[in-house]
Design a protein around this motif. Structure first.
Motif, PDB file in Angstrom:
ATOM      1  N   GLY A 237      22.183  22.590 -22.841  1.00 30.02           N
ATOM      2  CA  GLY A 237      21.768  22.881 -21.471  1.00 30.02           C
ATOM      3  C   GLY A 237      20.517  23.727 -21.478  1.00 30.02           C
ATOM      4  O   GLY A 237      19.618  23.522 -22.304  1.00 30.02           O
ATOM      5  N   VAL A 238      20.417  24.719 -20.600  1.00 31.54           N
ATOM      6  CA  VAL A 238      19.258  25.612 -20.608  1.00 31.54           C
ATOM      7  C   VAL A 238      19.356  26.634 -21.726  1.00 31.54           C
ATOM      8  O   VAL A 238      18.381  27.329 -22.040  1.00 31.54           O
ATOM      9  N   GLY A 239      20.546  26.782 -22.314  1.00 28.20           N
ATOM     10  CA  GLY A 239      20.725  27.691 -23.436  1.00 28.20           C
ATOM     11  C   GLY A 239      21.513  28.949 -23.121  1.00 28.20           C
ATOM     12  O   GLY A 239      21.799  29.734 -24.022  1.00 28.20           O
ATOM     13  N   GLY A 240      21.889  29.155 -21.852  1.00 28.07           N
ATOM     14  CA  GLY A 240      22.577  30.382 -21.487  1.00 28.07           C
ATOM     15  C   GLY A 240      23.916  30.557 -22.168  1.00 28.07           C
ATOM     16  O   GLY A 240      24.232  31.640 -22.688  1.00 28.07           O
ATOM     17  N   ALA A 269      17.191  17.005 -24.528  1.00 26.36           N
ATOM     18  CA  ALA A 269      17.238  17.828 -25.737  1.00 26.36           C
ATOM     19  C   ALA A 269      16.116  18.859 -25.760  1.00 26.36           C
ATOM     20  O   ALA A 269      15.294  18.909 -26.680  1.00 26.36           O
ATOM     21  N   CYS A 270      16.083  19.753 -24.759  1.00 30.89           N
ATOM     22  CA  CYS A 270      14.985  20.710 -24.695  1.00 30.89           C
ATOM     23  C   CYS A 270      15.088  21.782 -25.785  1.00 30.89           C
ATOM     24  O   CYS A 270      14.062  22.273 -26.269  1.00 30.89           O
ATOM     25  N   LEU A 271      16.289  22.153 -26.191  1.00 26.19           N
ATOM     26  CA  LEU A 271      16.418  23.154 -27.245  1.00 26.19           C
ATOM     27  C   LEU A 271      16.093  22.552 -28.615  1.00 26.19           C
ATOM     28  O   LEU A 271      15.473  23.201 -29.462  1.00 26.19           O
ATOM     29  N   THR A 289      22.121  11.929 -18.540  1.00 27.09           N
ATOM     30  CA  THR A 289      23.227  11.845 -19.484  1.00 27.09           C
ATOM     31  C   THR A 289      24.567  11.922 -18.756  1.00 27.09           C
ATOM     32  O   THR A 289      24.663  12.498 -17.668  1.00 27.09           O
ATOM     33  N   ILE A 290      25.593  11.360 -19.360  1.00 32.46           N
ATOM     34  CA  ILE A 290      26.945  11.481 -18.815  1.00 32.46           C
ATOM     35  C   ILE A 290      27.388  12.942 -18.798  1.00 32.46           C
ATOM     36  O   ILE A 290      28.216  13.340 -17.980  1.00 32.46           O
ATOM     37  N   LEU A 294      24.793  19.380 -18.962  1.00 33.92           N
ATOM     38  CA  LEU A 294      23.801  19.581 -20.018  1.00 33.92           C
ATOM     39  C   LEU A 294      22.506  18.832 -19.741  1.00 33.92           C
ATOM     40  O   LEU A 294      21.635  18.759 -20.608  1.00 33.92           O
ATOM     41  N   SER A 295      22.361  18.304 -18.538  1.00 36.97           N
ATOM     42  CA  SER A 295      21.164  17.524 -18.201  1.00 36.97           C
ATOM     43  C   SER A 295      20.058  18.459 -17.725  1.00 36.97           C
ATOM     44  O   SER A 295      19.745  18.546 -16.538  1.00 36.97           O
TER      45      SER A 295
END
Length: 397
Positions: A237-240, A269-271, A289-290, A294-295
């Motif tokens: 996700g955003v990483g939190g 897949a930003c991370l 994504t399903i 995490l989108s």
């Protein structure tokens, strides 16, 4: 059922954690302690289950799989009940203090002593579902108006759950990152307060409070374990979530902290991309994504500061193994308990099972028959229609 994972294509980047102090200065111990003291005093608080998947562990040839099941959390179905509601309480206490001209405590807000003032303070956020539901629940508890921005692909079931908690829900045509931008813009125009789980330049305190709220979950997990895991597989996700759990584990276990493996959808897949470039990097989401939670195409800068120093591995998974993992938990191997999990909850387990079908990827991740894995089952069934479609095989996988 395990055989389907042998054909999944996973991508892996081995990171080189940097020496640094982000764990302690971004999310200090004092913040985690304050969140623990406050949240464990809320009506309805109870630790969520830590479930041992002993028979699945034997099947994939690792020593242990411990799954922290967040479905029961405050009746909201997700770990995010710990984050947005806590951050909302902190924002309200600060703003009420400013308006009345003297310090106001979190308990003052929680006990309704400034209910009339809270009705004049609007809190807003963008969400894929669970964060917004937590914020709506918190606003309902504390008496503040709530506006939630959702993107085109958020299910109507999740939207209605937020409306049922009193939130005004605004749906846009764009993706998650577009909903974040609109929430920020309209908050600035109207004097509202953003309670986001992602940070950006000049905006850090609510996301910090969100992440320290998540620390309650990690502390419960650590206290339920008799020894440190060797690995923790964490949703991206955003990483939190990943940054909070990583910081909590590091502070709790010290040098025995488990190896941190970040798992993301290959469609968002930003991370992973940030690990490849070495700096926080956004990606365009061409297809949803399903794994709705995490989108996310833009990482939280604050979260990235921690992950850049502490995460060891980044793995992307295809959507094709998500539904089979949900079904595997709901219809487990003989002897393991049945668990109803949402799509985003199973990312780590899906990656683990698939990785153990590959000798080379297992070696790259340091996985063998002595490995003890901690997984964060971040949500239960937050949309029954989607869960039913997965269980009947009428959705992907």
């Amino acid at each position: 059922m395990i055989d389907i994972f042998a054909h999944a294509e996973l991508h892996h980047i081995a990171a080189t954690p940097k020496a640094g102090t982000a764990v302690d200065h971004v999310l200090p111990r004092s913040g985690f302690e304050a969140a623990w003291t406050e949240i464990t005093a809320w009506d309805g608080y109870a630790p969520t289950p830590m479930v041992s998947l002993a028979h699945l562990a034997k099947r994939v040839n690792v020593a242990r799989i411990d799954y922290k099941h967040e479905g029961p959390r405050f009746g909201l179905g997700s770990f995010k009940a710990l984050g947005a509601a806590y951050a909302a309480l902190r924002v309200l206490a600060q703003e009420v203090s400013r308006r009345v001209g003297h310090p106001v405590s979190l308990q003052d807000i929680r006990d309704g002593r400034y209910a009339e003032v809270c009705t004049q303070i609007t809190l807003v956020s963008a969400t894929d579902g669970n964060h917004g539901r937590s914020l709506a629940w918190g606003c309902q508890r504390f008496g503040a108006p709530c506006r939630i921005y959702i993107h085109a692909e958020v299910s109507e079931g999740r939207a209605q759950a937020m409306r049922d908690l009193g939130a005004e829900v605004i749906r846009i045509d764009g993706d998650y990152d577009a909903s974040v931008a609109l929430a920020r813009a309209e908050a600035d125009e109207n004097g509202w307060f953003v309670v986001s789980d992602t940070s950006w330049e000049g905006y850090s305190e609510p996301p910090r409070d969100v992440m320290t709220g998540y620390g309650v979950m990690t502390r419960e997990a650590c206290e339920a374990l008799t020894s440190a895991p060797t690995h923790v597989f964490l949703q991206g996700g955003v990483g939190g979530l990943a940054a909070s759990v990583t910081a909590s584990l590091k502070q709790y276990w010290g040098d025995a902290c488990p190896r941190v493996v970040i798992v993301e959808p290959e469609l968002a897949a930003c991370l992973y991309e940030s690990a490849r470039t070495g700096v926080a990097t956004s990606v365009d989401i061409a297809e949803e994504t399903i794994m709705a939670g995490l989108s996310c195409g833009e990482p939280s800068e604050m979260a990235w500061d921690i992950l850049a120093e502490e995460a060891n591995d980044y793995v992307t998974i295809p959507d094709s193994i998500v539904a089979p993992t949900v079904r595997l938990l709901a219809r487990p191997l003989d002897g393991d308990p049945a668990l109803d999990a949402g799509e985003s909850a199973v990312a780590g387990l899906a990656a683990l099972i698939a990785a153990r079908q590959s000798l080379s990827l297992s070696e790259q991740l340091g996985l063998d028959d002595t490995s003890r894995i901690l997984l964060i089952g971040s949500e239960g069934v937050t949309d029954p229609d989607i869960f039913d479609a997965i269980m009947t095989g009428t959705t992907l996988g």
